[in-house]
Design an enzyme around this catalytic site. Structure first.
Site, PDB file in Angstrom:
ATOM      1  N   ASP A 104      69.402 -93.700 -20.787  1.00 42.20           N
ATOM      2  CA  ASP A 104      69.971 -94.419 -19.654  1.00 42.20           C
ATOM      3  C   ASP A 104      71.455 -94.729 -19.852  1.00 42.20           C
ATOM      4  OD1 ASP A 104      69.782 -96.274 -21.660  1.00 42.20           O
ATOM      5  OD2 ASP A 104      68.182 -97.429 -20.724  1.00 42.20           O
ATOM      6  N   LYS A 155      74.358-108.391 -29.793  1.00 46.58           N
ATOM      7  CA  LYS A 155      74.590-109.167 -28.566  1.00 46.58           C
ATOM      8  C   LYS A 155      75.120-110.567 -28.865  1.00 46.58           C
ATOM      9  CE  LYS A 155      71.397-106.491 -25.750  1.00 46.58           C
ATOM     10  NZ  LYS A 155      70.246-106.473 -24.843  1.00 46.58           N
ATOM     11  N   ASP A 215      76.994 -97.791 -20.721  1.00 50.58           N
ATOM     12  CA  ASP A 215      75.605 -98.224 -20.570  1.00 50.58           C
ATOM     13  C   ASP A 215      75.429 -98.718 -19.140  1.00 50.58           C
ATOM     14  OD1 ASP A 215      73.120 -99.332 -20.682  1.00 50.58           O
ATOM     15  OD2 ASP A 215      73.716-101.063 -21.879  1.00 50.58           O
TER      16      ASP A 215
END
Length: 776
Positions: A104, A155, A215
């Site tokens: 993706d 993250k 992304d």
């Protein structure tokens, strides 16, 4: 080299684009994203491929089998195994060096160069890295001059950003690394495997690509990736045509001579564009679309089988398959229209609006909020602490109920709810309580209480969590607490945000509703405070505002005298009772470092051997701790991170330090007990803390510059620099801490120095350095 494509993701952040299809099947420039990945691997001769699947696996499997026959192997997970676990699931296929790619992402990274780098370095794992403007949603990585990985963080928050170099999720791996991954158990590359390899000194390198990588994790990134394709920033097979002609036109396309096509555009097969329509610039139209007379499309992505009626205006939006758009409709920037929706004539869809599939928007409607299951929505997000917003604007009665339902779905246990006594706080806490019941929870409710009291009540009543509502400078703040009474962590905050945004709410039927029980924990809290404490009657306390006076009278139980003159301790309680301002008998206020010093003195008196200090604490606190034979542990600066560190560290007196830091009344009583026992005056404690000068200032910058600033400062830093929450530079007599702001486009600079002149000198130095980075 073999290739394995991870295609198990649900793509919840891309909804409504992924409401009916898995994320790898989302079309990018008229082809599913996963097809671009397969073609990219084929371009470099990698044709021995496998795909890992979990969410809606048959849709991906069916498509790839139709396109490539039996060339590709498939590995379907029965349960989520994480990124590394899903690859381990294909272990029988992975008997040679292999490349891992996500199904993706959009990329034209040079795999040949990355593989040669991998071989040259003798790496067991090579992470392909890239640089991005805002790195919060990625794994941040730092490498040395040889490319060897030194540090990474998955993250991060802004305070943890030490680089703008991030993990693309593309890895070249030797098969023996699979032995480090457990079988049939959730295990991630970034969270689990890579830290393990780094700890065991397994050769891991980072190859920084100059190629394109994006992304498509949310709708804004999805739209941006299409602009990049059209402008030739990434080569997916259209680049040469787009750069030369600005157009890619499919088969059997009918364009009226009176229509205007403004490059760059991609138009799919069998499209019809009528007279006086304007298409472009930056437009991608899929197959079998019909654009009628006078309509105008700009910066837009249209999927397949869409009808756009006469005189419509589409700007910066995404329209999914089989949508019907009536005449004179206007759709604006970053809006998404889900599959098979009907937008009737003269409707207007405002910027940032998401409309879920199969919705009907009535004629002439003006839609300003998301339409999910028929409801308009404005997404709420967590800030520095809790959810903050304006009553009846950001936090409406409907949203308050939904907040309760979502938290109830997640906690699935009893929840204690309280508020600060403000009428609006009470109203919203009542609505949240109803939502919790609707979500299946038992609710214990306490009116007009303090935040430390609620924390105490959660543990005493063994609740699964708690919610506290308070009014703060004209805004409402909703705080969420875990079963320990601490602020919830960022992972749980994200889960709440996603469920609110997606309207992912489960409700119980009437038979399973549980009653709301009102309880009185205030008296229990008072008994807890004064248990085994008897040393206060000789103290005179000066309240520094009327609210504090009332609280002292309510809680003090005549245990000490309230005085305006000739006092021992001056105090001002914050409204929720969590924090205090403290004054000595001469009227001098203690700053936060001096308060921390007092907390440490109390802890020492009670025999504590380990103490948690926030990362921005004075260096003198660490020096005093050594004198006191107390080991210090650094925590991040925010409330929730400090609490998390305190409760997670072994040997820390958890209850004592939580109460000293986050319970103003408990702190006051511990302080009085300490003063009684040691016969000290507050003025002597204040005088014993070294003089120093503290300043904090903010430098405005673009959001996209924040990661770059920290990376470039990090690269220039000497070995004495520390990284935990921002980047801290230790000087001989001073320190400077640079932290990207959590909520604003700014970087914050905190400085401690022995004099004002030295502090200003250091600020000027780092201000100039940061501005220089921004200008470059």
């Amino acid at each position: 080299m073999k290739g394995i494509i991870m295609a198990g993701g649900e793509g919840s952040r891309l909804r409504p684009l992924t409401a009916d299809i898995p994320k790898p099947m989302v079309p990018v420039a008229n082809k599913p994203a996963i097809k671009h990945i397969v073609e990219h691997l084929h371009k470099y001769g990698i044709k021995d491929l496998a795909v890992t699947l979990f969410y809606l696996p048959q849709k991906i499997k069916k498509y790839l089998e139709e396109e490539y026959g039996d060339e590709i192997k498939f590995y379907i997970e029965d349960k989520p195994l994480g990124t590394a676990g899903s690859v381990k699931n294909a272990r029988d296929f992975l008997n040679d060096t292999f490349i891992v790619m996500s199904g993706d992402v959009i990329t034209d990274v040079n795999i040949k160069e990355a593989y040669e780098f991998h071989r040259k370095k003798g790496a067991k794992v090579t992470l392909i890295l890239t640089r991005v403007d805002v790195p919060l949603e990625y794994g941040v990585v730092i490498v040395d001059e040889e490319g060897k990985i030194k540090k990474f963080l998955e993250k991060p928050s802004w305070g943890e950003v030490f680089s703008d170099t991030v993990n693309t999720g593309i890895y070249i791996i030797e098969p023996e690394i699979l032995e480090f991954i457990p079988q049939d158990k959730p295990f991630d590359f970034s969270k689990d495997l890579f830290p393990m390899l780094l700890k065991n000194d397994i050769p891991m390198y980072g190859y920084i690509t100059g190629g394109y990588w994006c992304d498509i994790g949310n709708t804004n990134q999805y739209i941006t990736s299409h602009f990049d394709i059209l402008e030739g920033r990434v080569d997916l097979g259209y680049k040469d045509k787009l750069l030369k002609k600005g157009k890619v036109i499919g088969k059997n396309v009918t364009i009226s001579p009176e229509a205007k096509i403004i490059p760059p555009v991609i138009i799919g097969d069998n499209a019809i564009i009528e007279a006086n329509a304007v298409v472009g610039p930056n437009v991608i139209i899929g197959k079998n679309n019909y654009i009628k007379k006078g309509s105008s499309l700009k910066n837009a992505v249209l999927w397949d089988e869409i009808i756009v009626d006469k005189n419509c205006e589409l700007r910066g939006c995404v329209v999914c398959n089989r949508v019907r758009i009536g005449n004179n409709v206007r759709i604006f920037e970053n809006s998404v229209i889900g599959e098979s929706c009907k937008i009737k004539s003269f409707a207007e869809i405002k910027p940032e609006v998401k409309i879920w599939p199969y919705k009907i928007i009535d004629e002439g409607s003006v839609i300003t909020k998301d339409v999910v299951w028929g409801n308009g929505r404005k997404p709420l997000t967590f800030g520095y602490r809790g959810i903050k917003g304006v009553f009846n604007e950001d936090i409406t009665p409907q949203i308050a109920v939904e907040i309760g339902e979502v938290f109830g779905n997640i906690v699935n246990s009893s929840v204690l709810v309280g508020h600060d006594g403000d009428i609006v706080s009470q109203f919203i806490s009542d609505l949240i309580s109803f939502g919790l019941v609707s979500g299946g929870c038992e609710v214990l409710k306490v009116n007009n209480t303090l935040l430390p009291t609620l924390r105490y009540g959660i543990k005493k009543n063994k609740c699964g969590g708690g919610i506290y509502v308070e009014e703060e400078e004209g805004n409402l703040r909703i705080l969420f607490l875990d079963k320990e009474g601490c602020d919830i962590d960022r992972n749980l905050e994200k889960k709440i945000e996603n469920k609110l945004r997606l309207y992912d709410i489960e409700r119980v039927d009437g038979k399973n509703l549980k009653p709301i029980r009102e309880i009185d924990i205030n008296n229990d809290y008072l008994n807890f405070l004064f248990k085994k404490r008897t040393a206060y009657k000789s103290f005179k306390i000066k309240p520094y505002n009327e609210k504090t006076k009332l609280l002292l009278e309510a809680i003090g139980k005549n245990e000490f005298f309230i005085a305006e003159e000739c006092y021992d301790v001056g105090i001002l309680f914050y409204k929720n009772g969590e924090k205090v301002k403290l004054y000595d008998e001469k009227g001098r206020e203690f700053d936060e470092d001096e308060l921390e010093f007092i907390r440490m003195l109390i802890a020492k008196e009670q025999g504590v051997k380990k103490f948690v200090l926030p990362f921005d604490s004075s260096k003198y606190l660490t020096e005093f701790a050594k004198e006191f034979a107390i080991e210090t542990v650094s925590s991040k600066i925010s409330h929730k991170e400090r609490m998390k560190t305190i409760v997670s560290k072994e040997s820390v007196e958890k209850d004592l330090q939580i109460n000293l830091e986050f319970d103003g009344f408990s702190f006051l009583l511990d302080l009085l007990e300490y003063l009684q026992h040691t016969s000290k005056k507050l003025s002597s404690i204040k005088d014993s803390f070294p003089l120093r000068y503290r300043i904090s200032k903010s430098i405005r910058c673009d959001w996209r510059d924040k990661g770059k600033i920290i990376r470039m400062l990090f690269e220039k830093a000497d070995e004495g620099a520390e990284f935990l929450d921002g980047l801290k530079f230790n000087k001989e007599d001073s320190w400077v801490l640079v932290v990207p702001d959590y909520e604003l486009p700014a970087c914050n600079i905190y400085i401690e120095a022995p004099t004002k002149e030295r502090a200003e000198e250091l600020f000027s130095m780092y201000e100039n350095e940061i501005k220089s980075i921004i200008q470059k």
